[in-house]
Enzyme design. Structure first.
Site, mmCIF file in Angstrom:
data_model
loop_
_atom_site.group_PDB
_atom_site.id
_atom_site.type_symbol
_atom_site.label_atom_id
_atom_site.label_comp_id
_atom_site.label_asym_id
_atom_site.label_seq_id
_atom_site.Cartn_x
_atom_site.Cartn_y
_atom_site.Cartn_z
ATOM 1 N N GLU A 266 0.900 -1.322 0.325
ATOM 2 C CA GLU A 266 -0.192 0.201 0.022
ATOM 3 C C GLU A 266 0.887 1.215 0.276
ATOM 4 O OE1 GLU A 266 -2.867 0.337 3.279
ATOM 5 O OE2 GLU A 266 -3.561 -1.374 2.285
ATOM 6 N N GLU A 320 -13.740 5.810 -0.662
ATOM 7 C CA GLU A 320 -14.200 4.981 0.454
ATOM 8 C C GLU A 320 -15.031 5.776 1.607
ATOM 9 O OE1 GLU A 320 -13.134 0.636 1.035
ATOM 10 O OE2 GLU A 320 -10.766 1.752 0.414
ATOM 11 N N LYS A 323 -15.553 4.099 4.856
ATOM 12 C CA LYS A 323 -14.591 4.257 6.543
ATOM 13 C C LYS A 323 -15.078 4.728 6.705
ATOM 14 C CE LYS A 323 -10.467 3.503 4.778
ATOM 15 N NZ LYS A 323 -9.085 3.058 4.267
ATOM 16 N N GLU A 329 -8.910 9.392 4.778
ATOM 17 C CA GLU A 329 -9.629 7.933 4.494
ATOM 18 C C GLU A 329 -10.289 7.865 4.333
ATOM 19 O OE1 GLU A 329 -8.454 4.764 6.227
ATOM 20 O OE2 GLU A 329 -6.871 6.476 7.682
#
Length: 392
Positions: A266, A320, A323, A329
């Protein structure tokens, strides 16, 4: 003479095909997170990835709808065995076998599952019981794959966060945390035996966000800067990403695993954040991801390992919206929830007339290419059958 030559070609072609590294094509992959209620369907995601020519993805579970959608796409997927399953899987091999029979076996070879990530960022976390469960769980998964004849085509690994390190600056000073070492060394020994790489989640964004007064933003973004000099090795680093990768290599060497490859599982940069999240904006996110993609395309190594080509999975495919945590995030996506690009780094999104037309053309092109691949498979199979009959 002609028959011998045909046999040679057939055997050579088969051997070459079987020895292809199944775990990573090229150097660029993307994490396909799905903690959202507004992102495109998995079938649309396949179209998006093909248009972007992305051939490697990681998912954090083994969602059946996703695995079915990717059938025949040729895109390589690392599936995730979630942290919540580790304790159960660590108890007995038959539990790992059941999980594989349910979540992997039914989808191959149509869906190219190239790896299973056992847990995510376990070591260095807060649950020490999971630390203890990680190695036996990984061993049980591998043993089950062996019994199914899949161990050579499906890699077993486990991504780690930077929390496993006691120090990573300068790179040559990097070592594993003392409390983590007793767990990570046996794990590395096992992964070394089965030839699995060391996966690390490396985020210059998080490092910069934690100390913007002392870290040069240009250094974190691959932009022109003075860089740093590792005085112990006399190696010069002009970007933080390379320094993070080399830090992992140095830690591995000190632990006795100098032959283990490092792959970044990541990395990314948030395009939006809270007031206290320095650097989280669209301009910096675009700069980081554009320069990172350019750097990976060059297929080069790091200052410490110049011959070891760096590979990385970018976080993440989409923003997203569900999250938890700080605003950043929910804003790491290369693409927005509707499939349009978050910023331009050379990819085509799913939205807009030009994007739709590009995706359609790409789909048609891939369809034609798929036909040729299918034809080649038919010819190869036919030749093998004819050869078998002739030999008989």
């Amino acid at each position: 003479m002609e028959l011998s030559y045909l046999c040679f070609l057939l055997v050579f072609s088969t051997t070459t095909f079987l020895n292809v590294d199944a775990s990573f094509t090229g150097t660029y992959g993307v994490n396909y997170g799905r903690i959202a209620d507004n992102i495109p369907s998995p079938h649309s995601v396949v179209t998006l990835l093909k248009a972007a020519k992305i051939k490697n993805i990681r998912i954090y579970d083994a969602d059946h709808e996703v695995l079915s959608a990717f059938k025949g796409s040729g895109i390589q997927i690392i599936v995730g065995l979630g942290n919540g399953l580790l304790k159960d899987i660590s108890v007995a091999e038959d539990r790992a076998m059941n999980w594989i029979n349910e979540n992997v076996q039914p989808y191959i070879p149509g869906t190219h599952i190239s790896g299973i990530a056992v847990g995510n960022e376990i070591l260095g976390g807060t649950d020490v019981e999971l630390w203890e469960a990680l190695l036996p769980a990984a061993k049980n998964v591998y043993s089950a794959l062996q019994k199914l004849g899949l161990a050579k085509s499906i890699e077993v690994s486990s991504p780690h966060s930077e929390a496993v390190f006691a120090s990573s600056y300068p790179p040559s000073a990097c070592i594993f945390r003392e409390d983590v070492a007793q767990y990570i060394k046996p794990l590395l020994e096992f992964f070394s035996q089965i030839n699995s790489p060391f996966y690390i989640n490396a985020y210059p964004f998080l490092a910069y966000k934690s100390d913007p007064e002392h870290i040069d933003l240009n250094y974190a973004l691959f932009k022109k800067n003075a860089g740093i000099q590792d005085t112990k090795t006399n190696l010069h680093y002009d970007n933080m990403f390379d320094a993070m990768v080399d830090a992992a290599y140095f830690a591995l060497e000190k632990a006795g695993f100098e032959k283990t490859e490092v792959i970044v599982s990541e990395t990314g940069w948030a395009s939006k954040g809270d007031e206290n999240e320095a650097g989280a904006d669209p301009k910096n996110a675009r700069t980081y991801n554009y320069n990172l993609r350019k750097r990976l395309t060059k297929k080069k190594g790091t200052p410490h390992r110049p011959k070891m080509v760096v590979k990385a999975y970018i976080f993440a495919l989409f923003n997203e919206n569900l999250k938890p945590g700080p605003t950043s995030e929910r804003n790491f996506g290369l693409f927005k929830a509707d499939g349009s690009i978050s910023y331009d780094i050379g990819f085509t999104g799913l939205v807009g007339p030009s994007a739709a037309s590009s995706s359609l053309l790409n789909y048609k092109g891939l369809g034609l290419r798929g036909w040729f691949q299918s034809s080649h498979t038919w010819v190869f199979t036919s030749c093998a059958a004819v050869l078998f009959l002739m030999l008989t």
